[in-house]
Enzyme design. Structure first.
Site, PDB file in Angstrom:
ATOM      1  N   ASP A 208       0.872  -1.182   0.000  1.00 46.18           N
ATOM      2  CA  ASP A 208       0.000   0.000   0.000  1.00 46.18           C
ATOM      3  C   ASP A 208       0.902   1.223   0.000  1.00 46.18           C
ATOM      4  O   ASP A 208       1.763   1.371   0.877  1.00 46.18           O
ATOM      5  CB  ASP A 208      -0.898  -0.004   1.250  1.00 46.18           C
ATOM      6  CG  ASP A 208      -1.796   1.216   1.294  1.00 46.18           C
ATOM      7  OD1 ASP A 208      -2.523   1.446   0.314  1.00 46.18           O
ATOM      8  OD2 ASP A 208      -1.767   1.945   2.307  1.00 46.18           O
ATOM      9  N   GLU A 292      -1.267  -1.235  -5.896  1.00 47.93           N
ATOM     10  CA  GLU A 292      -2.489  -0.513  -6.267  1.00 47.93           C
ATOM     11  C   GLU A 292      -2.346   0.061  -7.672  1.00 47.93           C
ATOM     12  O   GLU A 292      -1.255   0.465  -8.076  1.00 47.93           O
ATOM     13  CB  GLU A 292      -2.742   0.643  -5.305  1.00 47.93           C
ATOM     14  CG  GLU A 292      -2.973   0.242  -3.867  1.00 47.93           C
ATOM     15  CD  GLU A 292      -3.055   1.460  -2.962  1.00 47.93           C
ATOM     16  OE1 GLU A 292      -4.176   1.905  -2.678  1.00 47.93           O
ATOM     17  OE2 GLU A 292      -1.998   1.964  -2.552  1.00 47.93           O
ATOM     18  N   CYS A 345     -12.413  -5.188   6.091  1.00 48.50           N
ATOM     19  CA  CYS A 345     -11.695  -5.950   7.122  1.00 48.50           C
ATOM     20  C   CYS A 345     -11.000  -7.126   6.441  1.00 48.50           C
ATOM     21  O   CYS A 345     -11.645  -7.967   5.810  1.00 48.50           O
ATOM     22  CB  CYS A 345     -12.665  -6.453   8.185  1.00 48.50           C
ATOM     23  SG  CYS A 345     -11.876  -7.529   9.408  1.00 48.50           S
ATOM     24  N   CYS A 348     -12.047 -10.931   8.621  1.00 50.27           N
ATOM     25  CA  CYS A 348     -13.348 -11.587   8.406  1.00 50.27           C
ATOM     26  C   CYS A 348     -13.891 -11.355   7.004  1.00 50.27           C
ATOM     27  O   CYS A 348     -14.751 -12.098   6.527  1.00 50.27           O
ATOM     28  CB  CYS A 348     -14.356 -11.122   9.451  1.00 50.27           C
ATOM     29  SG  CYS A 348     -14.858  -9.392   9.280  1.00 50.27           S
ATOM     30  N   CYS A 365     -12.736  -3.725  13.785  1.00 46.16           N
ATOM     31  CA  CYS A 365     -13.869  -4.365  13.111  1.00 46.16           C
ATOM     32  C   CYS A 365     -14.882  -4.808  14.174  1.00 46.16           C
ATOM     33  O   CYS A 365     -14.540  -5.560  15.090  1.00 46.16           O
ATOM     34  CB  CYS A 365     -13.395  -5.565  12.295  1.00 46.16           C
ATOM     35  SG  CYS A 365     -14.750  -6.504  11.550  1.00 46.16           S
ATOM     36  N   CYS A 368     -15.431  -9.060  14.030  1.00 45.37           N
ATOM     37  CA  CYS A 368     -14.420 -10.014  14.529  1.00 45.37           C
ATOM     38  C   CYS A 368     -13.516  -9.401  15.597  1.00 45.37           C
ATOM     39  O   CYS A 368     -12.585 -10.061  16.079  1.00 45.37           O
ATOM     40  CB  CYS A 368     -13.582 -10.553  13.375  1.00 45.37           C
ATOM     41  SG  CYS A 368     -12.634  -9.270  12.509  1.00 45.37           S
ATOM     42  N   ASP A 375      -3.131   1.139   7.079  1.00 47.28           N
ATOM     43  CA  ASP A 375      -2.283   0.883   5.909  1.00 47.28           C
ATOM     44  C   ASP A 375      -1.907  -0.585   5.774  1.00 47.28           C
ATOM     45  O   ASP A 375      -1.874  -1.118   4.659  1.00 47.28           O
ATOM     46  CB  ASP A 375      -1.022   1.755   5.986  1.00 47.28           C
ATOM     47  CG  ASP A 375      -1.345   3.236   5.979  1.00 47.28           C
ATOM     48  OD1 ASP A 375      -2.287   3.615   5.262  1.00 47.28           O
ATOM     49  OD2 ASP A 375      -0.662   4.005   6.677  1.00 47.28           O
TER      50      ASP A 375
END
Length: 392
Positions: A208, A292, A345, A348, A365, A368, A375
């Site tokens: 990222d 990306e 997330c 999960c 989250c 979970c 990042d």
């Protein structure tokens, strides 16, 4: 030899070497750059004129309701323009004989390639070249040779190189250009030695890209950028201010301009050095790298972040990864440009944090109860969802 090696065998590679010219050689370089610029601009003007005449003829036929005679339409071609210039250059431009014949001929070829890219939608319409901006000229492989630490150029002789040519193979072409008051040659070589792929590590990583940390890896590693523009910004502003105070056309203005260009060149070298070392390190460690598909041009429209983004060199990072991966038989993948890598997330995969803003660097989250570093979570999602293989 299997197929994957055959492709590598025929690949070409370039090396940029700084030259050590004397005053006579520098004068020759400036003349050759001027001739190349003149030929390019002359050919572009002819191209525009011929297109204009064709358009006027078509419009006239349409207005008079006459069938268009295709034999009367002359479509400009770079090989015809080269012949046209050869027929008139000794009469109209006798000084062209003082430099290598490749300077004007290859400049027109480059115009032809520029129009080819334009018609394919890969570039904008070609523009006229300006003196002092990207001064360069090219030489074909039969017009130069390199021995030890010297290069021989037609009508000039041998010029010293600051380092030897490290690539083995057939010389294809050379481009001589200037940056920050220095002269360089870029030599293109068809490699004869087989470049073996890197040893397989069977490891994959997602990356990222960010502004605070240049690259955040899915394994939790964070890599800082040297940010050379930010470091040299005060000096850059001072030299820009100094240049603006100098009288147009004066020698002091020329000196100030060279000082400024040297600083720009230094900033560029620091950035490229960092990116080369980083990309090589990543390809040594991982077989598959997921990144990306950033819209860099769109990001630069944000005036608050444009300077920081241009300082990092996201596009150059991607370009280096792709061409190095092709040599070393590694794989570069990308996720869809609009994939919400930060909001999903990664544990999960069932929750999407819609209200996530740029200020939120961490979040939990609710399904979970996993606490995410924004990042690192994005890097993991990029690795898990990258499905587009990037190639040259």
């Amino acid at each position: 030899m299997n197929n994957k090696f055959k492709k590598i065998w025929k690949q070409t590679k370039g090396q940029i070497i700084e030259l050590k010219p004397n005053k006579t050689q520098i004068t020759y370089f400036n003349k050759a750059c001027g001739v190349a610029r003149l030929a390019y601009n002359w050919a572009l003007n002819e191209w525009n004129t011929q297109y204009k005449l064709n358009k006027e003829y078509r419009d006239k036929c349409q207005e008079l309701n006459i069938e268009i005679d295709e034999t009367k339409i002359y479509k400009p071609k770079e090989n015809e323009l080269r012949k046209q210039l050869n027929a008139i250059k000794y009469e109209k431009f006798p000084f062209m004989a003082e430099v290598t014949k490749c300077a004007p001929q290859l400049a027109i070829k480059q115009l032809g390639m520029a129009f080819s890219r334009f018609f394919k939608g890969q570039a904008k319409y070609p523009k006229f070249r300006k003196k002092g901006i990207d001064d360069k000229f090219s030489i074909s492989n039969d017009q130069f040779k390199i021995e030890n630490n010297k290069i021989k150029i037609p009508l000039l002789g041998w010029i010293k190189l600051k380092e030897n040519l490290k690539l083995n193979g057939k010389l294809l072409s050379a481009k001589i250009f200037t940056r920050a008051g220095r002269w360089f040659v870029s030599v293109n070589v068809e490699l004869s030695n087989l470049i073996l792929p890197k040893i397989k590590t069977n490891k994959s990583v997602g990356i990222d890209l960010g502004i605070k940390d240049f690259a955040i890896l899915s394994n939790g590693e964070k890599i800082q950028s040297p940010k050379p523009l930010k470091q040299k910004l005060k000096k850059l502003k001072r030299l820009n201010k100094s240049l603006s105070r100098k009288k147009l056309g004066s020698k002091n203005r020329q000196k100030a301009k060279i000082k400024l260009s040297k600083l720009h060149y230094k900033i560029s070298c620091i950035r490229k050095d960092f990116l080369h070392k980083l990309t090589t390190n990543l390809l040594n460690r991982f077989d598959v790298i997921a990144i990306e598909d950033l819209n860099t041009k769109g990001m630069l429209k944000n005036h608050k972040l444009a300077r920081a983004i241009s300082d990092l060199g996201f596009y150059e990072f991607k370009r280096q990864l792709i061409y190095k991966a092709a040599f070393w038989n590694k794989t570069i993948k990308a996720v869809d440009r609009f994939f919400p890598s930060s909001k999903n997330c990664s544990v999960c995969n069932n929750y999407k944090k819609i209200d996530l803003t740029l200020k939120d660097r961490e979040w939990t989250c609710p399904l979970c109860n996993t606490h995410h570093d924004r990042d690192i979570n994005a890097a993991v999602n990029i690795l898990n969802n990258a499905n587009k293989v990037l190639t040259l």
